[in-house]
Design an enzyme around this catalytic site. Sequence first.
Site, PDB file in Angstrom:
ATOM      1  N   SER A  87       0.856  -1.198   0.000  1.00 45.19           N
ATOM      2  CA  SER A  87       0.000   0.000   0.000  1.00 45.19           C
ATOM      3  C   SER A  87       0.888   1.243   0.000  1.00 45.19           C
ATOM      4  O   SER A  87       2.053   1.180   0.411  1.00 45.19           O
ATOM      5  CB  SER A  87      -0.853   0.007   1.270  1.00 45.19           C
ATOM      6  OG  SER A  87      -1.499   1.252   1.438  1.00 45.19           O
ATOM      7  N   TYR A 100      -2.243  -1.186  10.535  1.00 45.38           N
ATOM      8  CA  TYR A 100      -2.329  -1.498   9.104  1.00 45.38           C
ATOM      9  C   TYR A 100      -1.055  -1.062   8.384  1.00 45.38           C
ATOM     10  O   TYR A 100      -0.451  -1.835   7.631  1.00 45.38           O
ATOM     11  CB  TYR A 100      -3.553  -0.790   8.517  1.00 45.38           C
ATOM     12  CG  TYR A 100      -3.713  -0.960   7.021  1.00 45.38           C
ATOM     13  CD1 TYR A 100      -4.264  -2.120   6.488  1.00 45.38           C
ATOM     14  CD2 TYR A 100      -3.321   0.046   6.130  1.00 45.38           C
ATOM     15  CE1 TYR A 100      -4.423  -2.270   5.112  1.00 45.38           C
ATOM     16  CE2 TYR A 100      -3.481  -0.099   4.761  1.00 45.38           C
ATOM     17  CZ  TYR A 100      -4.028  -1.260   4.255  1.00 45.38           C
ATOM     18  OH  TYR A 100      -4.184  -1.408   2.898  1.00 45.38           O
TER      19      TYR A 100
HETATM   20  P1  NAD Z   1     -11.760  -5.755  -0.447  1.00 43.86           P
HETATM   21  O1  NAD Z   1     -12.568  -5.595   0.786  1.00 43.86           O
HETATM   22  O2  NAD Z   1     -12.473  -5.929  -1.720  1.00 43.86           O
HETATM   23  O3  NAD Z   1     -10.751  -6.962  -0.313  1.00 43.86           O
HETATM   24  C1  NAD Z   1     -10.198  -7.408   0.885  1.00 43.86           C
HETATM   25  C2  NAD Z   1     -10.464  -8.883   0.956  1.00 43.86           C
HETATM   26  O4  NAD Z   1      -9.700  -9.425   2.028  1.00 43.86           O
HETATM   27  C3  NAD Z   1     -11.907  -9.242   1.253  1.00 43.86           C
HETATM   28  O5  NAD Z   1     -12.664  -9.386   0.075  1.00 43.86           O
HETATM   29  C4  NAD Z   1     -11.771 -10.552   1.998  1.00 43.86           C
HETATM   30  O6  NAD Z   1     -12.069 -11.643   1.140  1.00 43.86           O
HETATM   31  C5  NAD Z   1     -10.292 -10.633   2.361  1.00 43.86           C
HETATM   32  N1  NAD Z   1     -10.111 -10.908   3.783  1.00 43.86           N
HETATM   33  C6  NAD Z   1     -10.137 -10.051   4.828  1.00 43.86           C
HETATM   34  N2  NAD Z   1      -9.934 -10.713   5.973  1.00 43.86           N
HETATM   35  C7  NAD Z   1      -9.780 -12.026   5.646  1.00 43.86           C
HETATM   36  C8  NAD Z   1      -9.526 -13.210   6.379  1.00 43.86           C
HETATM   37  N3  NAD Z   1      -9.414 -13.195   7.726  1.00 43.86           N
HETATM   38  N4  NAD Z   1      -9.443 -14.383   5.709  1.00 43.86           N
HETATM   39  C9  NAD Z   1      -9.584 -14.424   4.360  1.00 43.86           C
HETATM   40  N5  NAD Z   1      -9.794 -13.322   3.610  1.00 43.86           N
HETATM   41  C10 NAD Z   1      -9.886 -12.149   4.248  1.00 43.86           C
HETATM   42  O7  NAD Z   1     -10.809  -4.482  -0.496  1.00 43.86           O
HETATM   43  P2  NAD Z   1      -9.553  -4.107  -1.405  1.00 43.86           P
HETATM   44  O8  NAD Z   1      -9.358  -2.666  -1.169  1.00 43.86           O
HETATM   45  O9  NAD Z   1      -9.686  -4.624  -2.762  1.00 43.86           O
HETATM   46  O10 NAD Z   1      -8.363  -4.831  -0.650  1.00 43.86           O
HETATM   47  C11 NAD Z   1      -7.451  -5.663  -1.290  1.00 43.86           C
HETATM   48  C12 NAD Z   1      -6.044  -5.373  -0.823  1.00 43.86           C
HETATM   49  O11 NAD Z   1      -5.661  -4.091  -1.286  1.00 43.86           O
HETATM   50  C13 NAD Z   1      -5.830  -5.372   0.683  1.00 43.86           C
HETATM   51  O12 NAD Z   1      -4.628  -6.041   0.980  1.00 43.86           O
HETATM   52  C14 NAD Z   1      -5.688  -3.911   1.004  1.00 43.86           C
HETATM   53  O13 NAD Z   1      -4.896  -3.697   2.133  1.00 43.86           O
HETATM   54  C15 NAD Z   1      -4.997  -3.426  -0.250  1.00 43.86           C
HETATM   55  N6  NAD Z   1      -5.102  -1.979  -0.454  1.00 43.86           N
HETATM   56  C16 NAD Z   1      -6.303  -1.412  -0.698  1.00 43.86           C
HETATM   57  C17 NAD Z   1      -6.358  -0.042  -0.871  1.00 43.86           C
HETATM   58  C18 NAD Z   1      -7.663   0.648  -1.131  1.00 43.86           C
HETATM   59  O14 NAD Z   1      -7.691   1.879  -1.130  1.00 43.86           O
HETATM   60  N7  NAD Z   1      -8.742  -0.049  -1.370  1.00 43.86           N
HETATM   61  C19 NAD Z   1      -5.192   0.731  -0.802  1.00 43.86           C
HETATM   62  C20 NAD Z   1      -3.986   0.105  -0.561  1.00 43.86           C
HETATM   63  C21 NAD Z   1      -3.942  -1.259  -0.388  1.00 43.86           C
END
Ligand code: NAD
Length: 296
Positions: free
Chosen positions: A188, A201
Site C-alpha cells: 500500500s 495497518y
Molecule cells: P476488499 O474488501 O475488496 O478486499 C479485501 C479482501 O480481504 C476481502 O474481500 C476478503 O475476502 C479478504 N479478507 C479479509 N480478511 C480475511 C480473512 N481473515 N481471511 C480471508 N480473507 C480475508 O478491499 P480491497 O481494497 O480490494 O483490498 C485488497 C487489498 O488491497 C488489501 O490487501 C488492502 O490492504 C490493499 N489496499 C487497498 C487499498 C484501497 O484503497 N482499497 C489501498 C492500498 C492497499
Amino acid sequence: MTDSTSQNPLNQYFNGTYPKQYQETPGIQGKMDPLPDCGETSYKGSGKLIGRKALITGGDSGIGRAAAIAYAREGADVAINYLPEEQPDAEEVKELIEAEGRKAVLIPGDLSDESFCQDLVKQAYTELDGLDVLTLVAGQQQAVKDITELPTDQLRKTFEVNVFSLFWVVKAALPYLPKGASIITTTSVQSFDPSPILLDYAASKFAITGFTRGLAKQLAPKGIRVNSVAPGPIWTPLQITGAQPSEAIPEFGQQVPLKRAGQPVELADVYVFLASTSSSYVTAQVYGVTGGTEIA
Ligand code: NAD
Ligand code: MG
C-alpha cells in the site's frame, strides 16, 4: 476530431462525491453505491496468461476481483479465497471466470488460521491441477485514531491476515511452484507514507514490502519472481467497512494529484504484467498505482 475525454485520467472513472455508507466488515461489494468497477464489462484479454493456474486471495471483491477477472480473460484458470460471508460476491466472480471458458474454484476460509492456509493451497493445487501464480490480495484495515484505543485483538488480526498468512501460504505453496512461477503481494502507499489513524495497518504493509523484497532474493535462484503492488485510494468494500472514518467517504481519494479514487480495474494490468512472462526480469519490486502519490 475524436473526443479524447475518455482518455483523461481525471475523469476516465467516477470522480464525484461518494454517498456516505457503512457495512460491517468484510462487506459485500454488490451492496455498494456506486458499484466498484472491477473490469466486469471493460477488461479485454489478449492471451497473456494462457495455461496459467492462479490462486488469488481476496478474489471476491475489489482489487482481487479485478485481478481474477483479468487473469481469466488472459487465459488462466483461477481459484479464489474469501471469507464465507462473502459468498454472494464470490459467486459473481465464479460466473465471470466461467464465462471466459476458464475453470473457477471457490475456496472460502479464514487466512488468520495457519492450517486453513495449508488446506487452501493444497485444494487450489489439486483442483486447478497445478499452481504457478500466487496473487495475495486479501487484507484487513480498521482505522483507530489513538494508539491507546487500539485493541490488541485488532492488532493481532491485522498482522495475522495481512502478514502471517503470506508466510503460511507461501510456505505451503513452495513445494508446488515450478520455475517461472510468480508471487505477487499487495502492499500500500501506507508502506511509504503511513497515516496516523492506521498504525497497525501501515506497519503490516511495511512488513509486506520487506517480506516481498527479501523473499524475492531468497527465491530468485529457484526461478520464482516475487513483486508487490502498492495501491493508493481505491473504491472497494474495505473502505466502507471501517478502513476510513465514515465522514471521509464522500471525498475519498480526492486528495491525490489525480483528484479522485481509483477503481479496482485500474490495477488489473499491473497484476497481469507481474504474473506474466513479460515481467521476466522484474523481481523484488513494488509497483505503485496511486493516482500520483509517490512511493519510494
Ligand atoms: P476488499 O474488501 O475488496 O478486499 C479485501 C479482501 O480481504 C476481502 O474481500 C476478503 O475476502 C479478504 N479478507 C479479509 N480478511 C480475511 C480473512 N481473515 N481471511 C480471508 N480473507 C480475508 O478491499 P480491497 O481494497 O480490494 O483490498 C485488497 C487489498 O488491497 C488489501 O490487501 C488492502 O490492504 C490493499 N489496499 C487497498 C487499498 C484501497 O484503497 N482499497 C489501498 C492500498 C492497499
Ligand atoms: Mg470482499
